[in-house]
Design an enzyme around this catalytic site. Structure first.
Site, PDB file in Angstrom:
ATOM      1  N   ALA A  24       0.622  -1.240  -0.423  1.00 58.01           N
ATOM      2  CA  ALA A  24      -0.198  -0.300  -0.411  1.00 58.01           C
ATOM      3  C   ALA A  24       0.639   1.395   0.086  1.00 58.01           C
ATOM      4  O   ALA A  24       0.269   2.384  -1.035  1.00 58.01           O
ATOM      5  CB  ALA A  24      -0.930   0.258   1.328  1.00 58.01           C
ATOM      6  N   ARG A  25       1.683   1.184   0.481  1.00 58.06           N
ATOM      7  CA  ARG A  25       2.757   2.351  -0.008  1.00 58.06           C
ATOM      8  C   ARG A  25       3.449   2.111  -1.014  1.00 58.06           C
ATOM      9  O   ARG A  25       4.687   3.197  -1.089  1.00 58.06           O
ATOM     10  CB  ARG A  25       4.314   2.838   1.858  1.00 58.06           C
ATOM     11  CG  ARG A  25       2.307   3.211   3.124  1.00 58.06           C
ATOM     12  CD  ARG A  25       3.675   3.242   4.260  1.00 58.06           C
ATOM     13  NE  ARG A  25       4.805   2.218   4.845  1.00 58.06           N
ATOM     14  CZ  ARG A  25       3.904   1.255   5.825  1.00 58.06           C
ATOM     15  NH1 ARG A  25       2.705   1.691   6.039  1.00 58.06           N
ATOM     16  NH2 ARG A  25       4.594   0.334   6.313  1.00 58.06           N
ATOM     17  N   GLY A  26       3.290   1.427  -1.761  1.00 57.87           N
ATOM     18  CA  GLY A  26       4.300   1.472  -2.837  1.00 57.87           C
ATOM     19  C   GLY A  26       4.146   2.897  -3.885  1.00 57.87           C
ATOM     20  O   GLY A  26       2.667   3.152  -3.874  1.00 57.87           O
ATOM     21  N   ARG A  27       4.885   2.698  -5.044  1.00 59.94           N
ATOM     22  CA  ARG A  27       4.763   3.684  -5.624  1.00 59.94           C
ATOM     23  C   ARG A  27       2.305   3.013  -6.851  1.00 59.94           C
ATOM     24  O   ARG A  27       1.991   3.415  -6.834  1.00 59.94           O
ATOM     25  CB  ARG A  27       4.755   3.400  -7.618  1.00 59.94           C
ATOM     26  CG  ARG A  27       6.515   4.339  -6.982  1.00 59.94           C
ATOM     27  CD  ARG A  27       7.764   4.061  -8.063  1.00 59.94           C
ATOM     28  NE  ARG A  27       8.058   2.364  -8.191  1.00 59.94           N
ATOM     29  CZ  ARG A  27       9.492   2.465  -7.626  1.00 59.94           C
ATOM     30  NH1 ARG A  27       9.865   2.954  -6.933  1.00 59.94           N
ATOM     31  NH2 ARG A  27       9.591   1.049  -7.798  1.00 59.94           N
ATOM     32  N   THR A  78       5.169  -8.625 -10.385  1.00 62.43           N
ATOM     33  CA  THR A  78       5.128  -9.359 -11.876  1.00 62.43           C
ATOM     34  C   THR A  78       6.267 -11.013 -11.257  1.00 62.43           C
ATOM     35  O   THR A  78       6.552 -10.237 -10.057  1.00 62.43           O
ATOM     36  CB  THR A  78       6.566  -8.322 -12.678  1.00 62.43           C
ATOM     37  OG1 THR A  78       7.694  -8.237 -11.627  1.00 62.43           O
ATOM     38  CG2 THR A  78       5.806  -7.343 -13.478  1.00 62.43           C
ATOM     39  N   PHE A 128      -1.919  -4.108 -16.176  1.00 55.86           N
ATOM     40  CA  PHE A 128      -3.439  -4.061 -16.694  1.00 55.86           C
ATOM     41  C   PHE A 128      -3.857  -2.420 -17.078  1.00 55.86           C
ATOM     42  O   PHE A 128      -4.828  -1.736 -16.777  1.00 55.86           O
ATOM     43  CB  PHE A 128      -3.557  -3.060 -15.265  1.00 55.86           C
ATOM     44  CG  PHE A 128      -3.911  -4.575 -14.128  1.00 55.86           C
ATOM     45  CD1 PHE A 128      -5.138  -5.177 -14.099  1.00 55.86           C
ATOM     46  CD2 PHE A 128      -2.787  -4.859 -13.085  1.00 55.86           C
ATOM     47  CE1 PHE A 128      -4.890  -6.628 -12.586  1.00 55.86           C
ATOM     48  CE2 PHE A 128      -2.811  -6.167 -12.419  1.00 55.86           C
ATOM     49  CZ  PHE A 128      -4.118  -6.428 -12.591  1.00 55.86           C
ATOM     50  N   HIS A 172      11.630   1.245 -18.382  1.00 51.69           N
ATOM     51  CA  HIS A 172      10.536   1.690 -17.777  1.00 51.69           C
ATOM     52  C   HIS A 172      11.441   2.897 -16.577  1.00 51.69           C
ATOM     53  O   HIS A 172      13.340   3.137 -16.873  1.00 51.69           O
ATOM     54  CB  HIS A 172      10.923   0.117 -16.555  1.00 51.69           C
ATOM     55  CG  HIS A 172       9.811  -0.321 -16.990  1.00 51.69           C
ATOM     56  ND1 HIS A 172       9.810  -0.999 -18.151  1.00 51.69           N
ATOM     57  CD2 HIS A 172       8.514  -0.417 -16.971  1.00 51.69           C
ATOM     58  CE1 HIS A 172       8.643  -1.883 -18.382  1.00 51.69           C
ATOM     59  NE2 HIS A 172       7.341  -1.064 -17.813  1.00 51.69           N
ATOM     60  N   LYS A 174      12.873   0.550 -11.336  1.00 51.54           N
ATOM     61  CA  LYS A 174      12.525  -0.407 -11.240  1.00 51.54           C
ATOM     62  C   LYS A 174      13.064  -1.785 -10.710  1.00 51.54           C
ATOM     63  O   LYS A 174      14.281  -2.220 -11.296  1.00 51.54           O
ATOM     64  CB  LYS A 174      11.802  -1.840 -12.622  1.00 51.54           C
ATOM     65  CG  LYS A 174      11.113  -2.154 -13.053  1.00 51.54           C
ATOM     66  CD  LYS A 174      10.289  -2.393 -14.440  1.00 51.54           C
ATOM     67  CE  LYS A 174      10.120  -3.746 -14.254  1.00 51.54           C
ATOM     68  NZ  LYS A 174       9.066  -4.088 -13.814  1.00 51.54           N
TER      69      LYS A 174
HETATM   70  N1  NAD Z   1       0.904  -5.179 -13.306  1.00 52.70           N
HETATM   71  C1  NAD Z   1       0.071  -4.413 -13.812  1.00 52.70           C
HETATM   72  O1  NAD Z   1       0.719  -3.509 -14.527  1.00 52.70           O
HETATM   73  C2  NAD Z   1       1.966  -3.566 -13.023  1.00 52.70           C
HETATM   74  C3  NAD Z   1       1.992  -2.338 -13.398  1.00 52.70           C
HETATM   75  C4  NAD Z   1       3.072  -1.373 -12.478  1.00 52.70           C
HETATM   76  C5  NAD Z   1       4.130  -2.162 -11.615  1.00 52.70           C
HETATM   77  N2  NAD Z   1       3.693  -3.684 -11.781  1.00 52.70           N
HETATM   78  C6  NAD Z   1       4.466  -4.095 -10.051  1.00 52.70           C
HETATM   79  O2  NAD Z   1       4.345  -4.090  -9.490  1.00 52.70           O
HETATM   80  C7  NAD Z   1       5.022  -4.532  -8.785  1.00 52.70           C
HETATM   81  C8  NAD Z   1       5.330  -3.207  -7.596  1.00 52.70           C
HETATM   82  O3  NAD Z   1       5.643  -1.682  -8.620  1.00 52.70           O
HETATM   83  P1  NAD Z   1       6.077  -1.008  -7.582  1.00 52.70           P
HETATM   84  O4  NAD Z   1       7.039   0.038  -8.753  1.00 52.70           O
HETATM   85  O5  NAD Z   1       4.839   0.028  -7.051  1.00 52.70           O
HETATM   86  O6  NAD Z   1       6.897  -1.091  -6.571  1.00 52.70           O
HETATM   87  P2  NAD Z   1       7.856  -0.409  -5.072  1.00 52.70           P
HETATM   88  O7  NAD Z   1       8.605  -0.937  -4.789  1.00 52.70           O
HETATM   89  O8  NAD Z   1       6.719   0.781  -5.075  1.00 52.70           O
HETATM   90  O9  NAD Z   1       5.730  -1.182  -3.675  1.00 52.70           O
HETATM   91  C9  NAD Z   1       5.868  -2.093  -3.509  1.00 52.70           C
HETATM   92  C10 NAD Z   1       5.959  -1.885  -2.058  1.00 52.70           C
HETATM   93  O10 NAD Z   1       5.273  -3.382  -1.347  1.00 52.70           O
HETATM   94  C11 NAD Z   1       5.893  -3.220  -0.440  1.00 52.70           C
HETATM   95  N3  NAD Z   1       6.073  -4.493   0.073  1.00 52.70           N
HETATM   96  C12 NAD Z   1       7.244  -5.344  -0.121  1.00 52.70           C
HETATM   97  N4  NAD Z   1       7.233  -6.834   0.820  1.00 52.70           N
HETATM   98  C13 NAD Z   1       5.744  -6.253   1.264  1.00 52.70           C
HETATM   99  C14 NAD Z   1       4.610  -7.759   2.226  1.00 52.70           C
HETATM  100  N5  NAD Z   1       5.412  -8.358   2.329  1.00 52.70           N
HETATM  101  N6  NAD Z   1       3.400  -6.621   2.569  1.00 52.70           N
HETATM  102  C15 NAD Z   1       3.194  -6.198   2.330  1.00 52.70           C
HETATM  103  N7  NAD Z   1       3.216  -4.787   1.103  1.00 52.70           N
HETATM  104  C16 NAD Z   1       5.114  -5.581   1.080  1.00 52.70           C
HETATM  105  C17 NAD Z   1       7.135  -2.220  -0.353  1.00 52.70           C
HETATM  106  O11 NAD Z   1       7.152  -2.359   0.997  1.00 52.70           O
HETATM  107  C18 NAD Z   1       6.635  -1.963  -1.579  1.00 52.70           C
HETATM  108  O12 NAD Z   1       5.831  -0.422  -0.523  1.00 52.70           O
HETATM  109  C19 NAD Z   1       6.144  -4.465  -9.314  1.00 52.70           C
HETATM  110  O13 NAD Z   1       6.441  -6.122  -9.628  1.00 52.70           O
HETATM  111  C20 NAD Z   1       5.887  -4.117 -10.575  1.00 52.70           C
HETATM  112  O14 NAD Z   1       6.878  -4.967 -11.461  1.00 52.70           O
HETATM  113  C21 NAD Z   1       2.818  -4.279 -12.583  1.00 52.70           C
HETATM  114  O1  LIG Z   2       7.049  -0.583 -13.232  1.00 49.72           O
HETATM  115  C1  LIG Z   2       6.663  -1.600 -12.878  1.00 49.72           C
HETATM  116  O2  LIG Z   2       6.946  -2.303 -12.507  1.00 49.72           O
HETATM  117  C2  LIG Z   2       6.187  -1.988 -14.450  1.00 49.72           C
HETATM  118  N1  LIG Z   2       6.202  -3.507 -14.356  1.00 49.72           N
HETATM  119  C3  LIG Z   2       5.066  -4.210 -15.368  1.00 49.72           C
HETATM  120  C4  LIG Z   2       5.787  -4.999 -15.930  1.00 49.72           C
HETATM  121  O3  LIG Z   2       7.278  -4.977 -15.119  1.00 49.72           O
HETATM  122  O4  LIG Z   2       5.329  -5.296 -16.834  1.00 49.72           O
HETATM  123  C5  LIG Z   2       3.926  -3.174 -16.065  1.00 49.72           C
HETATM  124  C6  LIG Z   2       4.724  -1.965 -16.561  1.00 49.72           C
HETATM  125  C7  LIG Z   2       5.339  -0.973 -14.498  1.00 49.72           C
END
Ligand code: NAD
Ligand SMILES: O=C(O)C1=N[C@H](C(=O)O)CCC1
EC number: 1.17.1.8
Length: 254
Positions: free
Chosen positions: A20-23, A87, A115, A142, A146
């Site tokens: 919840a505190r991530g991007r 991912t 998504f 990216h 990341k």
């Molecule tokens: N599917 C999509 O559309 C999409 C889009 C963006 C990012 N992503 C993926 O989502 C993931 C997160 O991306 P992000 O940019 O938000 O990363 P981020 O590092 O900003 O956020 C991840 C968060 O997870 C927290 N975390 C770690 N371990 C945890 C646990 N055990 N329980 C609860 N929280 C925990 C971290 O403290 C952090 O706040 C990555 O794998 C990224 O590739 C997917």
């Molecule tokens: O910001 C990220 O991290 C993203 N991760 C996903 C991926 O690995 O494909 C989706 C796009 C953003």
């Protein structure tokens, strides 16, 4: 439908967010909070007790590849449906999730590498184009914070393209490289070269470059803001309980 069932159907869906505190987590909490038919009941990040999510009907996971499987196991065991954007899902991991779900047939899990509606279409278009071109390479770009490379989207796209090429009887893309600095030709995902770029200012971008005699085709998608992922996440949150078992990708919901 009984009166009780009718009333429950109108009640907001109780949603929890992991990471919840991530991007992404911050953006998802904001989007869920703003949706009248959803009730944000848990915001969990690293170090918080997962049991805070026990009252949720659907939990959204945007954490990291090293903790997501543990989270999923916990949720499925408690009968909580999940929408996963994190991912790192190999075929082996997906099979493991299917195994856990076999014991909880009422639970839905949706795992999507991307998504963004445009990104989903980009992958579909790439799979459709694949059989018509001799060569293909993927370039994903990216933000530099990341953690994983190549991206989940690029890995998924490479697998789709490789499958379409195999179905069409195409061999490997031609490549006469005889010596290279390690990494110069990118990663090999199912025979498709994938190049990962990281630069400040970027969010999430991908090009699929096809080539054949005398022409190229580039299919490109850009997410300039994480708001681009929210319509897909909310759609998945609303739909996942109606789809027991494992759903991979957003495609079946569109
Ligand atoms: N599917 C999509 O559309 C999409 C889009 C963006 C990012 N992503 C993926 O989502 C993931 C997160 O991306 P992000 O940019 O938000 O990363 P981020 O590092 O900003 O956020 C991840 C968060 O997870 C927290 N975390 C770690 N371990 C945890 C646990 N055990 N329980 C609860 N929280 C925990 C971290 O403290 C952090 O706040 C990555 O794998 C990224 O590739 C997917
Ligand atoms: O910001 C990220 O991290 C993203 N991760 C996903 C991926 O690995 O494909 C989706 C796009 C953003």
């Amino acid at each position: 439908m009984t009166d009780v069932q009718e009333k429950r159907r109108d009640e907001p869906v109780r949603v929890g967010v992991l990471g919840a505190r991530g991007r992404m987590g911050i953006e998802v909490c904001r989007a869920v909070d703003a949706a009248g038919d959803l009730d944000l009941v848990a915001m969990i990040d690293q170090g918080d007790d997962l049991s805070g999510a026990a009252g949720a009907q659907v939990v959204v996971d945007f954490t990291t590849p090293d903790v997501v499987m543990e989270n999923l196991r916990w949720l499925i065991d408690r009968g909580i449906s999940a929408v996963v954007g994190t991912t790192g899902f190999t075929e082996q991991r997906l099979d493991q999730v299917r195994g856990w779900l076999a014991g909880r047939p009422e639970v839905g899990v949706l795992i999507a590498p991307n998504f963004g509606i445009g990104a989903v279409l980009m992958m579909q278009f790439a799979a459709r184009a694949a059989r018509h071109f001799e060569s293909v390479e993927i370039i994903e770009q990216h933000h530099p914070r990341k953690l994983d490379a190549p991206s989940g989207t690029a890995t998924h796209t490479a697998r789709l393209v490789a499958q379409a090429r195999a179905d069409a009887g195409l061999g490997p893309s031609p490549d006469a490289t005889a010596s290279e600095v390690p990494g110069a030709r990118g990663a090999d995902i199912d025979g498709v070269r994938v190049h990962a770029v990281r630069a400040t200012g970027l969010v999430a971008h991908q090009e699929v470059l096809f080539g054949t005699a005398g022409e190229t085709l580039t299919i490109r998608h850009d997410s300039y803001d994480r708001a681009s992922f929210m319509p897909g996440v909310l759609l998945a949150v609303r739909e996942v309980r109606r789809r027991p078992g494992l759903t991979v990708g957003l495609d079946p919901l569109l």
